[in-house]
Design an enzyme around this catalytic site. Structure first.
Site, PDB file in Angstrom:
ATOM      1  N   GLN A 130     -31.658 -35.401 -40.390  1.00 12.59           N
ATOM      2  CA  GLN A 130     -32.834 -35.679 -41.225  1.00 12.59           C
ATOM      3  C   GLN A 130     -32.982 -34.557 -42.258  1.00 12.59           C
ATOM      4  OE1 GLN A 130     -35.177 -37.402 -42.470  1.00 12.59           O
ATOM      5  NE2 GLN A 130     -35.284 -39.255 -41.273  1.00 12.59           N
ATOM      6  N   ARG A 201     -46.524 -43.244 -29.902  1.00  7.85           N
ATOM      7  CA  ARG A 201     -46.744 -42.600 -31.199  1.00  7.85           C
ATOM      8  C   ARG A 201     -48.217 -42.647 -31.586  1.00  7.85           C
ATOM      9  NH1 ARG A 201     -41.638 -44.420 -35.043  1.00  7.85           N
ATOM     10  NH2 ARG A 201     -40.147 -42.895 -34.202  1.00  7.85           N
ATOM     11  N   ALA A 266     -37.483 -47.177 -41.899  1.00 13.47           N
ATOM     12  CA  ALA A 266     -36.626 -48.240 -42.435  1.00 13.47           C
ATOM     13  C   ALA A 266     -35.282 -47.715 -42.919  1.00 13.47           C
ATOM     14  CB  ALA A 266     -37.352 -48.954 -43.576  1.00 13.47           C
ATOM     15  N   CYS A 410     -48.874 -25.538 -47.992  1.00 16.98           N
ATOM     16  CA  CYS A 410     -49.657 -25.775 -49.203  1.00 16.98           C
ATOM     17  C   CYS A 410     -48.696 -25.891 -50.373  1.00 16.98           C
ATOM     18  CB  CYS A 410     -50.708 -24.696 -49.445  1.00 16.98           C
ATOM     19  SG  CYS A 410     -50.082 -23.061 -49.811  1.00 16.98           S
TER      20      CYS A 410
END
Length: 556
Positions: A130, A201, A266, A410
């Site tokens: 990822q 979840r 997806a 931030c």
């Protein structure tokens, strides 16, 4: 034996100031790797899965143990190399070189697809990293919540006069990334229905206060929405269901959300998207038995969901792709107009990227929340003229529950990041923080990613697919002295659709760290300004000139 499954382990990062490695420069990646697999952080830690379908922190448990061992032994002039979650070498370098170099999921372009990846994955030769899973800088859903908040706020400005009160957002997915959506929505003043097929979840988002309520039927969710509207307070609702079924049902009923998006996984049609009409049990069994059939069924269901999103779009409702590549999957299944609605970056975020503004994050290696609160105050002190940023930090302290090691995110840009890094380092040196901090970012940043269906969609000069930029970003961060640097493929949108780079740097209070911080935290966002200036964006060109960047042919 499944080398990736170990239900007996519970991993949590060490806290405090005692070292298990030889220095903070190697203790930091050790703690952040372990933090990625903290059960309060990771989606399926027993399988090494952090977030995003099958985004892992290490290839298997043996590799995890070997990485920890290598980090504990690593010397001050050595660098550990990690290939798709497996430690493969330790080499002599120098004190300012990265202590860890990571390459995850990278494939030669002609083979850069899920089918070939899964073949290698089954053989134990690769893992999916990822973005921040395999680069050891995931901080839970907070890592994306401000970016999602900024997107919703900007959508409110563009479409609803800056006021989302009384309005609601429809979305799907409450995983590691999607789980940020409900809190971002209510922070922005909107209610939300988030459709999620996995009960655990929903429960995790309730437990960590990212979600307000759970509904088991669409009617129940809509009733909660109406009650909140009457009360004048936004509410976030996790609806147990399948987005592929709920989105079309809302169209059939003529119910109009105010904004529509989606953050299901997806990008990974085998592991990340439940086909319409399937149970979770059938889905799990079919993934083992016939993954190609799962992928086909999932893509067909995605096509149905995207058709519903297009129906909302034609009603005049703002619809945005939130970077999971669902439009491309639908287009593959014959939805020719899938890309009629925009991605979130060109619609709302690109002007920030042009100024090098993106998801700057840091974590307290001490484990002490007070260290984060002290750094929050320092950010306000150093950036006094940004009320929007101050408001964000105030909301974050009030609303965001820490997951694992305390952390903060931030959005700040060129000229700000290095000042914050130097200030944090000075706080460590003076004993104002109880241990060093690590400073990093998402790979979703202004200069570190090539992703034509997400961050680099619709670039002004047509350079959407040019991936030289993240490679240059990674190389420059190595040369500048980042503590660890990563180069990944396929994050966010799946195999074949993206390349991206990450960096993390340690502020340990030393003079040597100060020099590295100044270089890295200037150069890293500057590559984003460079990339967008090269593409012809006036905002980026002006920013480059204002900051004295040497960009041949642009500022010269």
């Amino acid at each position: 034996m499944n080398r990736r499954l170990d239900n007996a382990r519970t991993i949590r990062a060490p806290h405090g100031s005692d070292l298990s490695a030889r220095s903070w420069l190697t203790e930091a990646p050790l703690r952040m790797l372990m933090n990625n697999l903290d059960p309060d952080v990771a989606e399926r830690p027993e399988e090494l899965v952090v977030y995003g379908g099958i985004g892992r922190a290490a290839r298997d448990w043996e590799s995890f143990d070997r990485i920890l061992g290598a980090l504990r032994d690593l010397g001050p002039e050595e660098t550990l190399l990690v290939q798709s979650g497996k430690p493969v070498g330790v080499f002599r370098t120098h004190a300012d070189a990265p202590r860890v170099l990571i390459a995850n999921s990278n494939l030669v372009p002609n083979w850069a697809n899920w089918q070939h990846f899964h073949e290698l994955d089954r053989k134990g030769l690769m893992m999916y990293g990822q973005m921040t899973a395999g680069s050891w800088i995931y901080i839970g859903s907070q890592g994306i919540v401000q970016g999602t908040y900024e997107t919703f706020v900007e959508a409110g400005r563009q479409h609803y006069g800056g006021d989302l009160a009384g309005r609601w957002i429809l979305t799907g997915g409450l995983g590691g990334m999607g789980g940020a959506q409900p809190l971002a929505a209510t922070m922005a003043g909107a209610s939300m229905i988030a459709v999620e097929c996995t009960p655990s979840r929903i429960e995790m988002r309730l437990r960590t206060r990212y979600l307000d309520r759970r509904a088991d039927t669409l009617d129940e969710a809509l009733a909660m929405l109406e009650a909140a509207k009457r009360d004048g307070k936004p509410v976030s609702i996790g609806l147990l269901g399948n987005a592929a079924e709920v989105f079309p049902e809302l169209v059939r009923r003529g119910i109009r959300p105010d904004i529509v998006t989606d953050q299901t996984s997806a990008h990974d049609p085998v592991n990340g998207y439940l086909p319409a009409g399937w149970t979770l049990e059938h889905w799990a069994a079919m993934r083992e038995r016939d993954p190609e059939a799962v992928a086909l069924a999932a893509k067909r269901s995605m096509a149905g969901q995207v058709r519903a999103m297009l129906d909302f779009w034609r009603m005049g409702i703002p619809v945005l792709d939130y970077g999971n590549n669902i439009r491309a999957m639908a287009q593959e299944m014959g939805v020719a107009d899938a890309f009629d609605f925009p991605g979130f970056v060109p619609a709302y975020i690109r002007p920030l990227f042009c100024r090098g503004i993106g998801p700057f994050r840091w974590a307290a290696l001490s484990g002490d929340p007070e260290d984060i609160y002290r750094t929050d105050a320092k950010v306000k002190e150093l950036i006094p003229d940004d009320p929007h940023l101050h408001h964000w930090l105030d909301m974050a302290r009030e609303w965001i529950a820490f997951q694992g090691l305390p952390a903060r995110i931030c959005w700040v840009g060129l000229g700000q990041r290095h000042r914050l890094g130097l200030a944090f380092n000075e706080m460590v040196a003076r004993g104002e923080l109880s241990a060093p901090v690590v400073i990093g970012r998402d790979h979703l940043d202004s200069g570190s990613v090539a992703s034509p269906n997400r961050e680099t969609e619709a670039m002004r000069d047509g350079s959407d697919a040019v991936s030289d930029w993240p490679l240059l970003n990674a190389l420059l961060n190595c040369a500048s002295g980042a503590t660890w640097v990563s180069l990944h493929h396929g994050g966010g949108v799946g195999m074949g659709y993206s390349q991206h780079a990450g960096m993390v740097i340690v502020a340990d209070g030393t003079e040597a760290a100060a020099k590295r911080l100044e270089r890295v935290l200037w150069n890293d966002p500057a590559t984003g300004v460079m990339r967008h200036a090269d593409a012809g964006y006036d905002i980026a060109i002006d920013c480059a000139r204002e900051n004295g960047l040497n960009l041949p042919g642009i500022t010269g």
